[in-house]
Design a protein around this motif. Structure first.
Motif, PDB file in Angstrom:
ATOM      1  N   TYR A  31      34.270  27.150  48.655  1.00 51.52           N
ATOM      2  CA  TYR A  31      35.109  27.063  47.452  1.00 51.52           C
ATOM      3  C   TYR A  31      34.261  26.699  46.233  1.00 51.52           C
ATOM      4  N   VAL A  59      32.264  29.606  44.877  1.00 53.08           N
ATOM      5  CA  VAL A  59      33.049  30.533  44.056  1.00 53.08           C
ATOM      6  C   VAL A  59      33.171  29.997  42.635  1.00 53.08           C
ATOM      7  N   LEU A  99      31.763  31.702  39.151  1.00 52.50           N
ATOM      8  CA  LEU A  99      32.601  32.015  37.997  1.00 52.50           C
ATOM      9  C   LEU A  99      32.043  31.364  36.733  1.00 52.50           C
ATOM     10  N   ASP A 126      48.783  38.017  35.214  1.00 47.15           N
ATOM     11  CA  ASP A 126      48.831  39.205  36.068  1.00 47.15           C
ATOM     12  C   ASP A 126      49.625  40.370  35.455  1.00 47.15           C
ATOM     13  N   ALA A 128      39.807  38.558  34.393  1.00 43.95           N
ATOM     14  CA  ALA A 128      39.547  38.729  35.827  1.00 43.95           C
ATOM     15  C   ALA A 128      38.991  37.441  36.417  1.00 43.95           C
ATOM     16  N   ARG A 129      38.139  36.747  35.661  1.00 45.91           N
ATOM     17  CA  ARG A 129      37.593  35.464  36.131  1.00 45.91           C
ATOM     18  C   ARG A 129      38.689  34.406  36.175  1.00 45.91           C
ATOM     19  N   SER A 138      40.910  34.988  39.086  1.00 49.15           N
ATOM     20  CA  SER A 138      40.202  34.647  40.314  1.00 49.15           C
ATOM     21  C   SER A 138      40.203  33.139  40.543  1.00 49.15           C
ATOM     22  N   PHE A 139      39.947  32.377  39.486  1.00 47.03           N
ATOM     23  CA  PHE A 139      39.942  30.922  39.627  1.00 47.03           C
ATOM     24  C   PHE A 139      41.313  30.420  40.077  1.00 47.03           C
ATOM     25  N   ARG A 155      43.681  31.956  41.694  1.00 44.57           N
ATOM     26  CA  ARG A 155      43.974  32.357  43.063  1.00 44.57           C
ATOM     27  C   ARG A 155      43.191  31.514  44.081  1.00 44.57           C
ATOM     28  N   HIS A 156      41.898  31.280  43.802  1.00 42.27           N
ATOM     29  CA  HIS A 156      41.110  30.457  44.722  1.00 42.27           C
ATOM     30  C   HIS A 156      41.606  29.007  44.724  1.00 42.27           C
ATOM     31  N   LYS A 213      50.394  41.398  42.994  1.00 43.23           N
ATOM     32  CA  LYS A 213      49.267  40.649  43.560  1.00 43.23           C
ATOM     33  C   LYS A 213      49.630  39.176  43.765  1.00 43.23           C
TER      34      LYS A 213
END
Length: 317
Positions: A19, A22, A26, A181, A213-214, A217-218, A220-221, A291
């Motif tokens: 984690y 990631v 980013l 999103d 997009a970053r 991504s953050f 979601r993680h 998503k």
């Protein structure tokens, strides 16, 4: 120590390290590839100037209003102004959403402990969102149109959003995905529709998509890490609230703006034809949160009761 903190202390080292890797990636990407609105956008290039009658503002096929007989029957100058109003309103709502997001991120970061990998990335994201707000507002200013953004009552209610991280960071990042999103979904479709777009609009969209997009991504993680460790009752509550937030946010981002309808006297039957009674428009709203819906299923936030709420909100699969 909170129960979540205790569980994080006991989790496998490899999982925690994955984690953190990631988050570090980013953060590095935000340093290696970023944009500044007044440096990287040629605002005064003759081809980038904003003229209300520029035919490149005409609505693309992605927006169903553009294919109606009513719209097609308008003079080209009016078609262009409606398209420009639509784009500018989306940017105004976007910068207002990101204003709420930045304040919420800073409230979240305020309580992070020393050495937290999230702290640095959250500040990178806050800076990038600040740049987005500047480029969106600069665009709106150059249209010289009476762009308002969110309806007044909704804007007032939305002021509670920055305080959500003080109650639940998981709920806050569901809200983040609810705003990011749908617009990401639409912008990607617009860039692939084969329509000749104004280069200023296209440049702004490409910058926004790359940096968002970053951010997506953050979020979601973060949710993948935190939600499985939530107490069962809190996870159940999150499962019920999430579809409400996602359904409302998708409509805010994608619905036709009321001021545009009034400003151009768009007939009610045309609005109904394009948006309210249009199965394809309803499907678009559902697809825009696809998503995030998949993520919620992955995280165990789908159950018989919450699925019913997803359906009532019009965003079920």
């Amino acid at each position: 120590m909170s129960s979540i903190a205790a569980r994080e202390r006991d989790e496998p080292v490899d999982e925690q390290r994955a984690y953190e890797t990631v988050i570090e990636r980013l953060s590095k990407a935000s340093v290696d590839k970023h944009w500044e609105p007044y440096k990287d956008i040629p605002w005064d290039d003759p081809d980038f100037l904003v003229r209300q009658d520029d035919p490149r503002w005409k609505l693309p096929e992605v927006d169903r209003l553009g294919s109606t007989a009513w719209y097609q029957g308008l003079p080209e100058e009016s078609q262009a102004r409606i398209g420009l109003f639509r784009v500018a309103t989306a940017m105004k709502i976007g910068l207002q959403f990101e204003n709420l997001l930045k304040r919420g991120l800073l409230n979240y970061a305020y309580r992070l402990p020393n050495g937290s990998p999230e702290f640095r990335y959250v500040y990178h994201e806050t800076i990038e969102e600040g740049h987005h707000g500047m480029m969106f507002q600069e665009f709106v200013n150059r249209t010289k149109l009476p762009i308002r953004g969110m309806p007044g009552p909704l804007s007032v209610i939305a002021q509670v959003t920055p305080w959500i991280p003080l109650i639940s960071t998981e709920l806050f990042f569901i809200f983040v995905l609810g705003g990011e999103d749908p617009i990401d979904h639409v912008q990607r479709r617009v860039l692939k529709d084969g329509h000749k777009h104004h280069p200023l609009e296209e440049t702004i969209m490409r910058i926004h998509i790359a940096e968002e997009a970053r951010h997506i991504s953050f979020a979601r993680h973060y949710l993948r890490k935190r939600v499985p460790r939530m107490p069962r009752y809190r996870r159940a509550t999150l499962s019920l609230i999430s579809p409400f937030i996602l359904g409302i946010m998708a409509r805010i981002m994608l619905a036709p703006p009321g001021p545009m309808i009034r400003h151009f006297a768009i007939p009610g039957h045309v609005v109904d034809e394009c948006y309210r009674d249009n199965p394809a428009a309803k499907q678009e709203i559902s697809d825009s949160v696809g998503k995030t819906r998949e993520l919620c299923a992955e995280l165990g936030l789908m159950n018989p009761v919450s699925r019913r709420i997803w359906s009532v909100m019009g965003i079920a699969a």
